[in-house]
Design a protein around this motif. Structure first.
Motif, short mmCIF file in Angstrom:
data_model
loop_
_atom_site.label_atom_id
_atom_site.label_comp_id
_atom_site.label_asym_id
_atom_site.label_seq_id
_atom_site.Cartn_x
_atom_site.Cartn_y
_atom_site.Cartn_z
N GLU A 105 0.86 -1.18 0.00
CA GLU A 105 0.00 0.00 0.00
C GLU A 105 0.89 1.23 0.00
O GLU A 105 1.87 1.31 0.74
N PRO A 106 0.58 2.23 -0.80
CA PRO A 106 1.40 3.44 -0.79
C PRO A 106 1.14 4.25 0.48
O PRO A 106 0.08 4.12 1.10
N GLU A 107 2.11 5.06 0.80
CA GLU A 107 1.89 5.99 1.91
C GLU A 107 0.85 7.01 1.49
O GLU A 107 0.84 7.46 0.36
N ARG A 108 -0.01 7.36 2.45
CA ARG A 108 -1.05 8.33 2.13
C ARG A 108 -1.13 9.42 3.19
O ARG A 108 -0.74 9.22 4.33
N ASP A 109 -1.59 10.55 2.80
CA ASP A 109 -1.85 11.63 3.76
C ASP A 109 -3.27 12.12 3.50
O ASP A 109 -3.51 12.89 2.58
N GLU A 110 -4.18 11.65 4.33
CA GLU A 110 -5.60 11.95 4.09
C GLU A 110 -5.90 13.44 4.28
O GLU A 110 -6.97 13.91 3.89
N THR A 111 -4.98 14.18 4.87
CA THR A 111 -5.21 15.63 5.02
C THR A 111 -4.79 16.39 3.77
O THR A 111 -5.06 17.58 3.63
N LEU A 112 -4.12 15.68 2.88
CA LEU A 112 -3.65 16.26 1.62
C LEU A 112 -2.66 17.40 1.82
O LEU A 112 -2.50 18.26 0.95
N GLN A 113 -2.04 17.43 2.96
CA GLN A 113 -1.11 18.53 3.24
C GLN A 113 0.33 18.18 2.90
O GLN A 113 1.17 19.08 2.71
N HIS A 114 0.64 16.92 2.85
CA HIS A 114 2.03 16.52 2.60
C HIS A 114 2.51 17.11 1.28
O HIS A 114 1.82 17.01 0.27
N PRO A 115 3.67 17.74 1.29
CA PRO A 115 4.12 18.42 0.05
C PRO A 115 4.29 17.47 -1.13
O PRO A 115 4.27 17.91 -2.27
#
Lengths: 280, 290, 187, 822
Positions: free
Chosen positions: D147-157
């Motif tokens: 599974e890829p790393e995810r950032d559900e806040t969509l803040q990761h650059p």
């Protein structure tokens, strides 16, 4: 009785099927014509209308030019600069099937007759090509079919849209109306079509399309007594090769006969007086 | 530069109306029909007035002028072999239908009249009756052709619908009188000469009034294909009429008659040719009016 | 219409309702008997328009083994009986005066077409496929990996072919090792 | 955009017109004001070849104005995925992405992958010795197991959402105006309308055609549209989607059951030279998640359909009989190979490359190098007669007696003369019934290829060569019968559908097995002959069914009319809105319901989460609608499956009078260029200052065989013309109705001049830009003749799909004498 296929394209409008004895006709809504010319081809295919001349007319996408014995439907195209943009108006023209039809009135052979559907049809097997209907028609619809060799029985005679008389007799709608992809050409009982057209016009006016107008939908601006084919146009009729106020010359035939009688009387009087004077 | 010829010329300058397709034969027919019709009138009038010599020339003219009419009409048809369809129906709304019936009837009675003249006796009496009928039919025969043209959408014809019959009646009278003047010795031809002059004046006067009525559309008599025959008609008819006033001597009468006959024919050509020009000029859609 | 006079429209005018001769009295016998030719068809076949990919329904009317009319199929929920000019021209397409009905053969360096029987043509083409396949055969690549293919033959098909036809082309050519099998879909 | 629907799909356009009459705004973005524009709400003139800039501007607008559909984007797309730290965008590298290898003229896509993951296993690079990578058949994007790393806040650059923002940050309305010639107000109006008509209550559709595909950036163009539609939540929902309007009756079928070099039926990739045996092939292509996880059963069933009894587990299911590809064998590459004398024989069933392919002159020259050519058509088309009356013969450059090619012309049967199925643009497989027998020598392709195969097999029957085993072992019996020995199309359809060991027709691809017990000619079509019934021939009137009309014909897969329609419901399985309900989860019956067949596991509940080690469909969660993707998500960012960019950048066409204002990199670095004396490119923009583009007219069909030979169509558009503006006419002294020469490095073609305000000059990068429109239907034969527009275009291709760029190139135009042809 012929039926019309497919629903009208406008929201809220329902399909109205003609019943026996109804006068039927076409409502051609040029505001939804996409200029595809399916009507021209479907007509030619059904009625075996020949291809006479393949030539470029230098008039936008119109290479048909006008209605004639070999073109019973004709899609006109004209381009206009409008509000900084451009408009391209298309309309499928057809015989108007006048309620008071000059071509029918003047035809000396009875080749042109009014059908049980209140349409005006030329019988190609009767017409002897006298040519009278050609200048009689106020819309310039009719010509004689010339120069086509593969259907000798139907050359040198006047030809025009029959509103697919044979199809109507068999209960099918005219080929052009059936083919029309957007139902710009609508077939049905005329009173219902006229009402529908008026509602469509109202919608267009509400949308700010002030140039929209109905042409031949009623009798107020013409003498043809109403038309079996009427139109919604987006510019003045002349832009579509239509007369502003079409006439029916035979409406004034009585006056003409009177004038002829008067002229004959004058001639008679003149000749009589001359003869009398010669007795001296 | 661009394709918008629509803006100024209606739809790419295309006429609203289609041009009439009638050929020159039709003009000749109009002329002969008028000549035959009024000759019959003249013949009958002369008979009544006791001028049998003139009556004889007039009836000869009527018969002679009539003979080429059917072939001229048939030749003009797209399908000449179907000419008999003209008698399929009897349509009061169609001047051509009515005209065909009139022509047919006129042909019958004129033939009967001719037979009476030739056979004599009891036939002569019947011939007299036939002459009366022919004279009666001769009037519409001479004028229905004007109605035929007027009963179209062609502006130069339709707008002249009240004048054209007078033009045609005058022209026919002029031609019938002219023929009578040519074929009849001077001492018997005075009624013919008078009729010719009367007809010529009627034609010229009616044509003048017609052009006034037509207004701008009258240009089709001054330019295009109709201009030369129209000029010729005016000149020939005017000259013929003038000369006819001096027609006491037969050669003069004959010369005047020829001029008038030619003028009458030219008039029919002028009117017939004005039609296509007028139809062609309907590109802006506005000129077709009631 | 036993009475010959009754066949004369002018007489019908006088005896019938149509006094002015502008309606029923003026009809010819042909007009009276007229029916749409589609009603005389021996069969009506449902088809699909061969032009674009909208896939409009067509009805093909056949009489005496001749197509007498092709028009829109009102049953189709895609097209609802409507056709564009090309679809409406389908009968003119299949009956075009320019259509070819015979095999034509042009020999190498020839200047004219020649006649050839269909059977002979298929036989000659089969021979040529076998030869060209062999000439362009590649068993292995430079690394010794199996290629099992020929580059001597190629194909470019139109996209008006039926799925079944495409299936056979791909199957046959793949089995022959022909890989340069292409289609309008690439264009 | 990229489509002229009213003109080229008039009957389909009825639905657009009705939508418009109901109040839907219809926007037409096109270089020309066409019959579509005339019937649209409004028309936006655009520079040909600048579509990505326009669409990129819309992406920018959506993100900038926060108009994206968050509840849809977050669960259904890969917006939250985090990309590896080595990734560099075009913003960093001035038009290139990380991984560019100038020597290979291709990308190493390792740096494009998501963080925490190995390389995507479907990535095609490194395939053999080809100079350039080849795309991998029709496989959807696959992902490696992790599974890829995810950032559900969509803040990761480095999350996809932020990358997207950055990538399109300079695609401002001002930049759009500079690049496309569309005034910024007009552009913003379009963007706002699109956003306003998307969301829970509304959906918007994007329609394209070859106006998008025929570019060197064709695939990326469509990718940009996909990004927009995913951001706005317009995929998998009624009234939404991206519709490719295809131009030919069965062009969709031609890719489904392909006659394409890189595909086997059902988008199964052709084996590559690397894939020496079945296991290697499967290891390289089978995905762990999604529909492609069962590729083994699809391929093995195909091998059984091809070889029947001869395909056994012992002989690797005859996998070894399949030919292998190792480079581009597409049609243009093949034409070059012909020129080089490497192709001996050529079949053209219903195709006319002498007119329809780019650079007609090169095409004709290539065919003149063949030993033999087989043309099958209704008419003697230009590709059959190039040796006799081609432009080169007419122009005196060559003579018939100099052309060695042996030509067989075999007349084809028309659609009325054979039965079979067409697959339309919406994947609907529709059967057409034979009406009459084909006349004369006319035969169906089915007849021809069946009998050709039969004769070849007879001739090779005694052959001992191992390479002939494949053809000899082939199953080849289709019940040829009747006076003409016509094979049965239904028999072929049965094989396409597939059967089990007992010969029972399969009811769908779910029944396919990898053990050799099922045979199936095209897995996505399985079910088309379910219950022994030709489902494609179903003709229940539309008026007697629901608006989806599921009983008219048959749609692949599994009669699903709209793909990915699980997305028409929210993650919990409820319709996004009542107005837009289509497919939803019925908790009581514990299955998906709707107007259409759900494009989803019917009983998989929305809350389903895959367990450890799950594969195939089981590996996808209950809220992953995009079931053919390895991760079940819509890809805003594409780390694999496309070769030339994970995010679409605007590149100029190969020939462009305008410099790329966004990047140093002018054009697609991976575009395929063919340097050949017969394929020269316009180098000097001063010399060729105008943009030209090709298109079709309602009255004609493609390369013209099916319309120029038809009288009723020929008379409607009887002459080749070019459309130019009054301004260009003035500039070059061209007259309405006169003639012009369109001049390129390829030579001159002549056309009638149509001066029209419908092709207005644009202001691009501060200069006036003129465009020339060229309908491409004409050729040297038929009832209406003229130069072929394609003769003016060079061969330069999109790297993913090898489609030619004929929608934008440069030219000059000058007044000319009346040419000889018309």
């Amino acid at each position: 009785m012929a039926v019309s296929s497919g629903p009208p394209p406008y929201p809220g409008e329902v399909l109205v099927q003609p019943v026996a004895g109804d006068e039927v006709g076409f409502f051609t809504d040029s505001s939804i014509c996409i200029g595809c010319k399916a009507c021209e081809v479907a007509c030619k295919q059904w009625n075996n209308v020949p291809v006479d001349d393949i030539r470029y007319l230098n008039s936008s996408y119109d290479n048909t030019g006008e209605l004639s014995a070999n073109s019973w439907r004709h899609v006109s195209f004209f381009e206009q600069k409008r509000d900084g943009g451009v408009a391209w108006l298309m309309n499928s023209d057809v015989c108007k099937h006048c309620k008071h039809a000059a071509c029918l009135d003047v035809c000396p052979t009875g080749a042109i007759f009014r059908t049980e559907f209140d349409t005006v049809v030329v019988q190609a097997d009767v017409c002897n090509g006298c040519g009278y209907c050609i200048p009689a028609c106020p819309f310039g619809v009719l010509t004689r079919r010339e120069g086509v060799v593969d259907q000798p029985a139907e050359t040198h005679v006047a030809q025009k849209c029959t509103m697919c008389y044979d199809r109507l007799k068999g209960g099918d709608e005219p080929a052009c109306a059936q083919a029309c992809p957007t139902k710009s050409i609508q077939f049905g009982p005329l009173p219902a079509l006229r009402e529908r057209a008026q509602r469509r016009l109202d919608v267009l006016h509400q949308e700010g399309v002030d140039s929209a107008r109905l042409y031949l939908a009623d009798q107020s601006d013409n003498e043809i007594g109403g038309a079996g084919a009427f139109f919604l146009l987006l510019d003045e009729p002349a832009k579509y090769r239509y007369p502003e106020r079409p006439i029916t010359p035979t409406k004034r035939l009585g006056g003409m006969w009177l004038a002829a009688a008067a002229a004959a009387a004058v001639a008679l009087a003149g000749v009589g007086a001359a003869a009398a004077s010669g007795r001296r | 530069m661009t394709a918008q010829t629509t803006a100024e010329g209606g739809y790419y300058g295309r006429p609203v109306l289609k041009e009439p397709v009638w050929k020159p034969e039709v003009a000749v027919y109009f002329w002969l029909g008028g000549l035959a019709g009024i000759s019959a009138v003249l013949g009958f009038a002369a008979r009544l007035s006791g001028n049998d010599r003139l009556a004889r020339s007039a009836w000869f003219t009527a018969f002679a002028a009539l003979l080429p009419c059917p072939p001229l009409l048939i030749v003009d048809l797209g399908r000449p072999e179907r000419f008999y369809n003209m008698l399929r129906v009897l349509k009061p709304t169609s001047p051509m239908s009515m005209g065909t019936w009139v022509l047919t009837a006129f042909g019958g009675v004129t033939a009967a009249a001719a037979a009476g003249e030739l056979l004599g006796g009891i036939f002569a009496t019947l011939g007299r009756v036939a002459e009366g009928a022919a004279a009666l039919l001769g009037l519409p025969l001479a004028t229905y052709t004007a109605v035929l043209l007027a009963d179209t959408s062609v502006p130069v014809w339709h707008h002249a619908r009240h004048h054209l019959p007078f033009v045609f009646a005058g022209s026919a009278t002029a031609s019938a009188g002219a023929a009578g003047a040519i074929l009849t010795p001077s001492q018997h031809s005075r009624p013919a000469r008078l009729a010719a002059i009367f007809g010529a004046l009627l034609e010229l006067g009616a044509a003048f009034a017609m052009e006034r009525r037509l207004g701008p559309d009258a240009r089709h008599y001054h330019e295009g294909a109709a201009a030369r025959p129209a000029q010729a008609a005016r000149a020939l008819t005017g000259a013929g009429a003038a000369l006819m006033t001096l027609g006491g001597r037969r050669p003069v009468a004959m010369a005047a008659g020829v001029l008038l006959l030619a003028g009458s024919l030219a008039e029919r050509f002028a009117v017939l040719r004005a039609g296509p020009s007028s139809a062609r000029a309907t590109a802006d859609g506005g000129t077709v009016r009631g | 219409m036993r009475n010959p006079l009754a066949r004369w429209p002018a007489a019908r005018q006088l005896t019938g309702r149509d006094r002015t001769g502008r309606g029923e009295a003026a009809r010819s016998q042909r007009t009276i008997e007229l029916q749409p030719r589609t009603h005389q068809a021996d069969r009506v076949v449902q088809s699909i328009c061969p032009f674009c990919a909208v896939g409009c329904g067509q009805r093909v009317y056949v009489q005496n083994e001749v197509v007498t009319q092709i028009e829109g199929d009102p049953d189709s929920p895609i097209s609802r009986g409507r056709l564009c000019p090309k679809g409406a021209a389908s009968r003119n397409l299949v009956q075009s005066p320019l259509r070819e009905y015979r095999v034509r053969y042009r020999r190498p360096y020839g200047t004219e077409w020649e006649d050839l029987s269909l059977e002979r043509a298929v036989d000659m083409i089969a021979d040529r496929v076998i030869t060209a396949r062999a000439e362009g055969w590649q068993d292995h690549d430079a690394d010794g990996r199996s290629l099992n293919r020929t580059l001597g033959v190629a194909s470019l098909g139109g996209a008006t072919l039926d799925n079944e036809e495409n299936y056979l082309i791909k199957k046959l050519f793949t089995a022959l090792g022909i890989v340069q099998v292409e289609n309008q879909a690439r264009i | 955009m990229g489509s002229n629907m009213a003109e080229n799909h008039p009957v389909g356009f009825q639905w657009v017109m009705e939508a418009k009459l109901k109040g839907a705004p219809v926007i037409h973005v096109d270089p020309r004001f066409t019959r579509t524009s005339a019937n649209a709400s409004f028309h936006v003139p655009i520079r040909a070849g600048s579509d990505i800039a326009f669409l990129g501007g819309i992406v920018h607008h959506i993100l900038e104005t926060d108009s994206w559909f968050k509840d849809y984007v977050l669960p259904y797309t890969n917006a939250a995925n985090i990309v590896g730290e080595k990734f560099r965008d075009t913003e960093d590298l001035d038009g290139l992405f990380s991984g560019w290898d100038p020597a290979k003229e291709g990308y190493d896509t390792a740096s494009w992958q998501f963080a925490g993951m190995a390389k995507a296993n479907s990535a095609p690079e490194g395939q053999g010795s080809a100079a350039k990578a080849e795309p991998s058949g029709g496989l959807g994007g696959g992902l490696a197991d992790a599974e890829p790393e995810r950032d559900e806040t969509l803040q990761h650059p480095r999350c996809v959402f932020q990358l997207l923002k950055r990538h399109f940050s300079r695609y401002t309305p001002e930049m759009v105006e500079e690049l496309t010639g569309v005034p910024r107000e007009r552009f913003v109006q379009v963007a706002e309308l699109l956003c306003a008509n998307s969301g829970r209550e509304r959906t918007s559709a994007i329609v394209y055609s070859v106006g998008w595909t025929q570019h060197t950036v064709g695939v990326q163009l469509i990718r940009t549209a996909a990004i927009i539609q995913l951001l706005l939540g317009n995929i998998g929902r009624p009234g939404g989607g991206i519709m490719a309007l295809r131009g030919h009756a069965s062009i969709q079928g031609s890719t489904d059951i392909p006659t394409l070099y890189d595909l086997l039926p059902g988008y199964i990739p052709m084996p590559h030279a690397e894939d020496q045996d079945l296991q290697t092939y499967l290891d390289g292509h089978v995905k762990s998640g999604g529909g492609w996880a069962r590729l083994d059963s699809y391929l093995i069933s195909l091998l059984k359909a091809y070889w029947g009894e001869a395909a056994t587990p012992e002989n690797d299911m005859n996998y070894g009989r399949l030919p292998r590809i190792d480079k581009d064998h597409s049609t243009y590459r093949t034409a070059i190979a012909m020129l080089e004398g490497n192709v001996k024989g050529y079949f053209l069933p219903g195709e006319n490359p002498a007119v329809g392919s780019a650079n007609g002159k090169l095409q004709r020259a290539a065919m003149a190098q063949l030993d033999w050519l087989v043309v099958r058509d209704l008419f003697l088309i230009e590709s059959a007669t190039f040796w006799q009356d081609g432009p080169e013969v007419a122009g005196g450059q060559t003579r018939p007696e100099d052309c060695k090619t042996e030509v067989f012309f075999l007349p084809a049967a028309a659609h009325t003369e054979k039965s079979g199925s067409f697959t339309n643009t919406q994947r609907l497989v529709q059967w057409h019934h034979q009406a009459i027998e084909p006349p004369g020598d006319c035969r169906s392709e089915l007849w021809f290829y069946y009998h050709l195969g039969r004769v070849i097999r007879e001739k090779l029957a005694a052959a001992k060569d191992p390479r002939d085993r494949g053809i000899l072992e082939l199953t080849w019996d289709y019940g040829a019968s009747g006076p003409k020995a016509e094979p049965s199309a239904e028999a072929v359809l049965r094989e396409i559908n597939g059967w089990d060991q007992r010969g029972r027709p399969l009811s769908g691809f779910a029944e396919l097995k990898a053990d050799g017990s099922t045979a199936c000619g095209c897995w996505i079509y399985s079910g088309i002959y379910a219950d022994g019934v030709n489902q494609a021939a179903r003709k229940k009137p539309g008026s007697e069914q629901s608006w989806v009309a599921p009983e008219w014909a048959w749609a692949w897969p599994a009669n699903r009319r709209q793909l990915y329609n699980r997305a028409s419901a929210d993650p919990a399985g409820n319709p996004w809105s009542e107005r837009k309900r289509y497919v939803w989860w019925d908790a009581e019956r514990a299955e998906w319901q709707g107007d259409d067949v759900p494009d989803f596991n019917r009983t998989k509940e929305p809350q389903y989460q895959p367990g450890e080690g799950a594969s195939g469909d089981a590996a996808l969660s209950g809220d992953a609608p995009f079931i053919m993707q390895g991760d079940g998500r819509g890809w805003l960012y594409a780390p694999s499956a496309v070769l030339d960019a994970p995010l679409p950048p605007h590149y100029e066409p190969h020939e462009s009078p305008v410099r790329n204002r966004l990047y140093e990199q002018e054009a697609n670095p991976m575009r395929e260029i063919y340097n050949h004396p017969l394929n020269p490119y316009n180098e000097d923009p001063e010399k060729y200052p105008f943009v030209m583009t090709t298109y079709r007219l309602t009255e004609h069909h493609t390369a013209g065989a099916m319309s120029r030979n038809v009288p009723v169509l020929s008379e409607l558009q009887p002459e080749f013309f070019c459309e130019i503006s009054p301004e260009l006419a003035e500039l070059r002294g061209l007259e309405q109705g006169g003639y012009a020469a369109i001049i390129t490095a390829r030579g001159r073609i002549h056309a009638r001049v149509m001066v029209t305000d419908r092709i207005a000059p644009l202001q691009v990068a501060g200069k006036t830009l003129h465009q020339v429109g060229l309908p491409y239907h004409w050729g040297q034969r038929g009832l209406t003749r003229g130069d072929s527009a394609n003769d003016a275009f060079p061969i330069v291709l999109d790297p993913n799909v090898h489609i030619q760029e004929v929608k934008a190139a440069t030219c000059d135009i000058r007044a000319a004498e009346r040419p000889k042809w018309p």
